[in-house]
Design an enzyme around this catalytic site. Sequence first.
Site, PDB file in Angstrom:
ATOM      1  N   GLY A  46      86.431 -26.078  28.487  1.00  0.00           N
ATOM      2  CA  GLY A  46      87.520 -25.010  28.822  1.00  0.00           C
ATOM      3  C   GLY A  46      87.106 -24.565  30.344  1.00  0.00           C
ATOM      4  CD  GLN A  51      86.584 -19.793  34.058  1.00  0.00           C
ATOM      5  OE1 GLN A  51      87.479 -20.474  33.324  1.00  0.00           O
ATOM      6  NE2 GLN A  51      85.295 -20.455  34.478  1.00  0.00           N
ATOM      7  CB  CYS A  92      80.556 -20.009  33.513  1.00  0.00           C
ATOM      8  SG  CYS A  92      81.672 -18.474  33.747  1.00  0.00           S
ATOM      9  CG  LEU A  93      83.516 -25.115  34.280  1.00  0.00           C
ATOM     10  CD1 LEU A  93      84.454 -25.394  34.455  1.00  0.00           C
ATOM     11  CD2 LEU A  93      81.995 -25.901  35.122  1.00  0.00           C
ATOM     12  CG  HIS A 134      83.157 -18.730  27.739  1.00  0.00           C
ATOM     13  ND1 HIS A 134      82.038 -18.715  27.924  1.00  0.00           N
ATOM     14  CD2 HIS A 134      83.859 -18.705  29.160  1.00  0.00           C
ATOM     15  CE1 HIS A 134      82.000 -18.428  29.038  1.00  0.00           C
ATOM     16  NE2 HIS A 134      82.762 -19.048  29.722  1.00  0.00           N
ATOM     17  CD  GLU A 135      87.495 -21.101  28.999  1.00  0.00           C
ATOM     18  OE1 GLU A 135      87.325 -20.577  29.984  1.00  0.00           O
ATOM     19  OE2 GLU A 135      86.099 -21.827  28.749  1.00  0.00           O
ATOM     20  CG  HIS A 138      86.522 -16.686  32.163  1.00  0.00           C
ATOM     21  ND1 HIS A 138      85.744 -16.101  32.716  1.00  0.00           N
ATOM     22  CD2 HIS A 138      86.448 -17.581  31.113  1.00  0.00           C
ATOM     23  CE1 HIS A 138      84.821 -16.644  32.889  1.00  0.00           C
ATOM     24  NE2 HIS A 138      85.127 -18.042  32.388  1.00  0.00           N
TER      25      HIS A 138
END
Length: 170
Positions: A46, A51, A92-93, A134-135, A138
């Site tokens: 994702g 981000q 997480c990226l 999670h997204e 963000h």
Amino acid sequence: MALLSILCYPDARLHTVAKPVSAFDRDLEVLAQDMLETMYDSNGIGLAATQVDVHQRLIVMDTSEERNAPLVLINPELIEKSEETLIAEEGCLSVPGIFDGVERAKEIRVSYLDLQGQRQSLHASDLQAVCIQHEMDHLMGRVFVEYLSFLKRSRIKSKFLKAQRQNSRD
Ligand code: K1U
Ligand code: ZN
């Protein structure tokens, strides 16, 4: 198509609250394609616009094993969530190399707009539900490490600040 650069924790821009998308135009299509390319290139499942320093309510994801089922969710809204929860290992990226368990709803229903501006609804469970939650965090300026203990979060923050200082010296 282009690879976008991903903000790294504890960058303050990760705490920006995203605004709803209002223009369904070519620029939005290009952004979604670039985000998908960036997500696949980073082996992520994702990616939220936050981000890549774009503060609009847009997420891309692909939780399929074959990595051939891209999804673009615009202005997503959580409309139902199960009482049943699960604790899944999240990564997480924007916090590379850190994985930890976070408790989330096991099943959700989300309403969103597609790239044509058409309303869609998606029922998601397990990893897909975890990824969407999670997204969506963000988009609210929240990073998953904020669910961890104060001690764990402090250690993670120090580690990334130290790496940042080291990189700026090199
Ligand atoms: O940074 C991100 O938002 C992407 C993130 C999404 C995510 C992964 C796992 C649980 C919740 C949300 C990632 O893709 S991290 C890297 C990854 O591919 C991964 C990590 C753990 C499990 C499965 C995949
Ligand atoms: Zn993330």
